[in-house]
Design a protein around this motif. Sequence first.
Motif, mmCIF file in Angstrom:
data_model
loop_
_atom_site.group_PDB
_atom_site.id
_atom_site.type_symbol
_atom_site.label_atom_id
_atom_site.label_comp_id
_atom_site.label_asym_id
_atom_site.label_seq_id
_atom_site.Cartn_x
_atom_site.Cartn_y
_atom_site.Cartn_z
ATOM 1 N N LEU A 245 33.288 46.297 43.606
ATOM 2 C CA LEU A 245 33.551 45.966 45.005
ATOM 3 C C LEU A 245 33.283 44.495 45.291
ATOM 4 O O LEU A 245 32.544 43.818 44.563
ATOM 5 C CB LEU A 245 32.701 46.840 45.925
ATOM 6 N N ALA A 246 33.854 44.026 46.404
ATOM 7 C CA ALA A 246 33.703 42.625 46.783
ATOM 8 C C ALA A 246 32.291 42.310 47.256
ATOM 9 O O ALA A 246 31.845 41.164 47.176
ATOM 10 C CB ALA A 246 34.710 42.263 47.877
ATOM 11 N N ASP A 247 31.575 43.329 47.746
ATOM 12 C CA ASP A 247 30.210 43.121 48.239
ATOM 13 C C ASP A 247 29.390 44.366 47.936
ATOM 14 O O ASP A 247 29.933 45.417 47.559
ATOM 15 C CB ASP A 247 30.236 42.840 49.746
ATOM 16 N N ALA A 248 28.082 44.253 48.124
ATOM 17 C CA ALA A 248 27.180 45.373 47.881
ATOM 18 C C ALA A 248 27.218 46.318 49.077
ATOM 19 O O ALA A 248 26.248 46.484 49.820
ATOM 20 C CB ALA A 248 25.760 44.860 47.631
ATOM 21 N N ASP A 249 28.349 46.952 49.262
ATOM 22 C CA ASP A 249 28.586 47.811 50.419
ATOM 23 C C ASP A 249 29.673 48.803 50.021
ATOM 24 O O ASP A 249 30.763 48.405 49.595
ATOM 25 C CB ASP A 249 29.031 46.968 51.616
ATOM 26 N N ALA A 250 29.378 50.100 50.150
ATOM 27 C CA ALA A 250 30.332 51.114 49.718
ATOM 28 C C ALA A 250 31.657 51.037 50.467
ATOM 29 O O ALA A 250 32.686 51.510 49.975
ATOM 30 C CB ALA A 250 29.727 52.504 49.888
ATOM 31 N N SER A 251 31.646 50.434 51.654
ATOM 32 C CA SER A 251 32.878 50.327 52.438
ATOM 33 C C SER A 251 33.672 49.060 52.103
ATOM 34 O O SER A 251 34.761 48.840 52.624
ATOM 35 C CB SER A 251 32.552 50.329 53.939
ATOM 36 N N GLY B 110 23.348 39.136 39.129
ATOM 37 C CA GLY B 110 22.347 39.181 40.199
ATOM 38 C C GLY B 110 22.191 40.584 40.744
ATOM 39 O O GLY B 110 22.837 41.531 40.288
ATOM 40 N N GLU B 111 21.310 40.720 41.748
ATOM 41 C CA GLU B 111 21.027 41.996 42.383
ATOM 42 C C GLU B 111 21.113 41.842 43.893
ATOM 43 O O GLU B 111 20.874 40.759 44.428
ATOM 44 C CB GLU B 111 19.633 42.506 42.011
ATOM 45 N N LYS B 112 21.424 42.952 44.570
ATOM 46 C CA LYS B 112 21.487 42.935 46.027
ATOM 47 C C LYS B 112 21.282 44.349 46.540
ATOM 48 O O LYS B 112 21.803 45.302 45.979
ATOM 49 C CB LYS B 112 22.842 42.388 46.496
ATOM 50 N N TYR B 113 20.492 44.479 47.596
ATOM 51 C CA TYR B 113 20.282 45.775 48.229
ATOM 52 C C TYR B 113 21.158 45.878 49.473
ATOM 53 O O TYR B 113 21.293 44.905 50.226
ATOM 54 C CB TYR B 113 18.820 45.961 48.631
ATOM 55 N N LEU C 257 20.304 49.756 45.481
ATOM 56 C CA LEU C 257 20.411 48.569 44.648
ATOM 57 C C LEU C 257 21.803 48.477 44.029
ATOM 58 O O LEU C 257 22.333 49.446 43.476
ATOM 59 C CB LEU C 257 19.363 48.600 43.536
ATOM 60 N N TRP C 258 22.390 47.271 44.118
ATOM 61 C CA TRP C 258 23.676 46.976 43.496
ATOM 62 C C TRP C 258 23.500 45.818 42.524
ATOM 63 O O TRP C 258 22.664 44.944 42.738
ATOM 64 C CB TRP C 258 24.711 46.568 44.546
ATOM 65 N N TYR C 259 24.281 45.832 41.442
ATOM 66 C CA TYR C 259 24.323 44.703 40.521
ATOM 67 C C TYR C 259 25.622 43.923 40.758
ATOM 68 O O TYR C 259 26.694 44.512 40.913
ATOM 69 C CB TYR C 259 24.319 45.178 39.074
ATOM 70 N N ARG C 260 25.483 42.599 40.768
ATOM 71 C CA ARG C 260 26.679 41.771 40.688
ATOM 72 C C ARG C 260 26.970 41.580 39.210
ATOM 73 O O ARG C 260 26.121 41.098 38.455
ATOM 74 C CB ARG C 260 26.459 40.419 41.368
ATOM 75 N N VAL C 261 28.158 41.989 38.777
ATOM 76 C CA VAL C 261 28.476 42.007 37.357
ATOM 77 C C VAL C 261 29.703 41.143 37.069
ATOM 78 O O VAL C 261 30.543 40.907 37.946
ATOM 79 C CB VAL C 261 28.729 43.447 36.859
ATOM 80 N N PRO D 289 27.155 49.929 41.869
ATOM 81 C CA PRO D 289 25.830 50.538 42.005
ATOM 82 C C PRO D 289 25.021 50.356 40.728
ATOM 83 O O PRO D 289 25.547 50.506 39.619
ATOM 84 C CB PRO D 289 26.153 52.015 42.262
ATOM 85 N N ALA D 290 23.747 50.039 40.884
ATOM 86 C CA ALA D 290 22.902 49.771 39.709
ATOM 87 C C ALA D 290 22.841 50.968 38.773
ATOM 88 O O ALA D 290 22.766 50.801 37.551
ATOM 89 C CB ALA D 290 21.504 49.376 40.166
ATOM 90 N N GLU D 291 22.913 52.216 39.343
ATOM 91 C CA GLU D 291 22.777 53.385 38.481
ATOM 92 C C GLU D 291 23.984 53.590 37.574
ATOM 93 O O GLU D 291 23.939 54.410 36.651
ATOM 94 C CB GLU D 291 22.555 54.651 39.320
#
Length: 597
Positions: A48-54, A71-74, A80-84, A94-96
């Motif tokens: 996704l473009a941002d750490a947001d499910a929408s 990086g990481e972002k909540y 927790l989301w990873y920027r990959v 999602p980090a998981e």
Amino acid sequence: MILKKTAAAFLAATMMLGSSIFSDTDILTASAAGERSGICAVNYVDVLADADASSYAKGWLDSGDYITILGEKYDSSGKLWYRVLFELLDGYVPAESISEFRSQTAGDSTDSGNSSSDDYESYLDSQGFPESYRIYLREMHRQHPNWVFEAQHLGIDWNRAVSEETVIGRNLVHSYAPDSWKSMERGAYDPNSGQWYQLDSGWVAASDGIIKYYLDPRNFLRDDAIFMFESLSYDPSVQTRAGVDAILSGTFMEGDYYCPDTGETRSYTDTFMEAAETSGVSPYHLALRCLNEQGRNGAPQSLGTVSGYENYFNFFDVQAFATATMSASTKAAEYASTYDPSILLPWTNQYKSIIGGSIFLGNGYINREQDTLYLQKFDMTDGGNGYFAHQYMTCVFGQENEAANMLTAYGDDVLKNSMKFKIPVYDDMPDALCVKPGAVNDSNDLLAGMSIEGIGISPAFNCNIQNYSAQVNADSVNISAWAESDNASVYGTGNIKLVNGSNTVNVTCISANGTRRVYTINIQNNSGTAVNSDDERKYCDVNGDGRANITDAVVVFAHVSGRRPIKKQNYPHADIDGNGFVNLADGMKIIKAIGIR
């Protein structure tokens, strides 16, 4: 250069050009991006473009894709989301969905220890480890070159193992566990009250998702969980009195105890060491098993305080299960009062319970081929007593807790020595790891109701019944269905065109956690118009994640370009125009359907 997994990929597929549209200097390599890296551990995940499910999807990852973590972002819910980074694809997942492993630094060599990298690959080949295991085993070997990992080929089909372990009552979770961890099946959940049946006091049936996660050995090839695969036989050169002291420190078993029947005072540590010598079972395992069963402060059955059975002790919770008239603690104490001199019953003091219980454990499990924590939890060996049912505990995650405790119990000097681990391998395992269900989303994929306008269905709707029939005389029917959970989505409803004769209509309910339940209506039509309609197509959900977005278009174009063939089960959903072929036209129809201009 071939573009991959970005929205631009479908342009390359459409034009079918071999020329590059980016120069090599435009590509950010993994080595330039940073030191953290990992592997995608799920079948599909949108980037996704941002750490947001929408947020909108920029592309996707497949199982086994190697990524760099930038990086990481909540998000606002605390997830927790990873920027990959994957080739040209840069976004959030999602980090998981990522299994992270430590990057190899300069001067660090996988050739450390007593075998070279090539030799270790040959060893993995000789053991027959599937490729999905090897990324984790290579890293474990790099960190612990003296540890030995043996493949234990169980000869059991993965789907059969899952089917057996999802029998209601065989695996339980706390009643306060996330809803996604709780089973929605008949006998586990009451749709009328919206409550789960307590199969033991405070415990309910575990969901398919959480059982698959704990059943999949690949999820636990890491330091804090690997000891669920360690051989549990007694080895006095490794397991010491000091180690037992460390395990018992700060618990009700620290120090000495008083035997109420003999008046003796004994040491818990000495008792566990004697139990190991008697039973052949690791004293660390014995002490940790008692601690896991009784808690740090003890329970009535280990303190000898069960009403009606005072001064009877059952440290290993043998035969401790609840009935309609007895609690698990009472059943444990009742068993402790029975007679069997081979295991020192009755257990009228702590010493007899620990020594006798250790003999029971050795004879009942470790000496019956269930010689790891994993195999004691999941009975995947015969050992003379069959498969699946001979399981030490119903708590689905108990073996992970005990494995973490074992790591703590071992000192650094012990961990440097040679240790053997038996890693289970099933037949026909899924390529991707089974992901742990999220703590936020629920797994309620039940329908609350389903009907055909003006027509009855048989039998009457029940959320636990998934097959129905109906008789009509119409060119089409209007099907309505609604989910029990406000967070679930329902597909396959609305106006459905019919053909003459037999029609099969599938209504799918997809939970917020991604589980799905299909309700089928077999409609016999005596006057319908012969129109072939696939209700799934209008949703353009090619990859089966319950959403129609750019990822589905990219999946189609990747197939057309030859970069990533569509999986067999997804092929019918990719043929949007129903002409029997998956081609560029299908991809463009998805683009149009999801509103991209």
